[in-house]
Design a protein around this motif. Structure first.
Motif: not given
Length: 317
Positions: A74-75, A78, A104-105, A141-142, A144-146, A148-149
């Protein structure tokens, strides 16, 4: 070793070929989905029956290895995806880059990560815990990462925990409960466990590739763009495999733990990715968004099959 390695890879290639020519459709999809569930549950039951209680406790309490795998998933992923996009913006069309960043997320796979860890003689107990935890956390988490990315708001996903619990944890716990009575039998029949590991991988390959083929994998994009996506996926996987090896060595992990980090930290889940994509993106975009994931899924299976057999044939440090 080469002969054994080739036989398994030949099976994988043949499975992809069969899925391309004769993908499962209609009622066949349901049949193979049920077969995959049964084989995966059986694999986890046998893993639970084989592992000693001490090994399981060490796997559950090994917070360092779980943290390392989650950070890779997760780090590191991404950051690598964003870096590749910045370095090679013209390599892929915008929808394909969006699919790469989405890939990647995602959380790690479960069954193939654990199966390859087992084949490579790694820390299976830790792999079970880390891969399952990755999928559960990925539900939250995914998205949230999407967001952000992609620099935009992404709605959160939900559900999906019960299938993980029922298909993975329940059979494993059942195997553990029965371990005092059938543990010796499981150790004496290692070939059965090996068949379970490899059989589950082949079934997953067939069902996943069948889905890609029936969705028009070979017709939706020109061959040149598919080739570029495959090149980007292969390059990303090579980077991740190298970095997870470095993480394991730099962290001072034992060899079985390093193997688990490599196979759990380098995977991305097609099973989780498709439903998550359907929540986060418009229906018209989902097909192209998940295409890089579909190709990456196949590449990671072939590459990790080779690597797992190589690790499994090597002597421990």
């Amino acid at each position: 070793m080469l002969r054994r390695l080739d036989s398994f890879l030949v099976c994988l290639v043949a499975t992809v070929g069969i899925a391309s020519v004769l993908p499962c459709r209609g009622e066949g999809v349901r049949v193979f989905n049920i077969l995959a569930i049964i084989m995966i549950a059986n694999m986890f039951f046998l893993q639970g029956a084989r592992l000693s209680r001490r090994a399981v406790v060490e796997g559950v309490t090994g917070w360092r290895i779980h943290l390392a795998i989650l950070l890779c998933t997760f780090v590191m992923f991404p950051l690598l995806g964003a870096g590749l996009h910045a370095a090679f913006p013209g390599l892929l069309d915008a929808p394909m880059w969006a699919g790469m960043l989405f890939l990647c997320c995602l959380p790690s796979t479960v069954q193939s990560s654990i199966a390859f860890t087992s084949i490579a003689r790694g820390n299976v107990a830790a792999a079970i815990c880390s891969a399952t935890l990755s999928n559960i956390l990925g539900i939250f988490i995914t998205p949230v990462l999407v967001g952000i990315v992609f620099s935009r708001h992404a709605s959160g996903g939900g559900g999906g925990i019960m299938p993980i619990v029922l298909q993975l944890l329940v059979p494993f716990i059942a195997g553990q409960v029965l371990q005092p009575w059938i543990g010796g039998w499981a150790h004496r029949h290692k070939k059965l466990l090996s068949f379970s590991d490899r059989g589950s991988i082949l079934v997953v390959v067939y069902t996943a590739f069948s889905e890609a083929v029936t969705q028009g994998l070979w017709h939706r994009l020109p061959a040149t763009q598919l080739g570029r996506v495959a090149l980007a996926d292969a390059g990303l996987l090579a980077l991740v495999l190298g970095l997870t090896l470095l993480v394991g060595r730099a962290g001072g992990f034992a060899r079985p733990d390093r193997i688990a980090i490599v196979f759990c930290g380098s995977k991305k889940s097609l099973a989780s990715g498709v439903p998550i994509a359907s929540v986060l993106f418009a229906p018209t975009d989902v097909g192209l968004i998940v295409l890089p994931l579909m190709i990456y899924h196949q590449i990671q299976l072939f590459a990790c099959a080779t690597l797992a057999r190589r690790f499994g044939a090597e002597k421990a440090d």
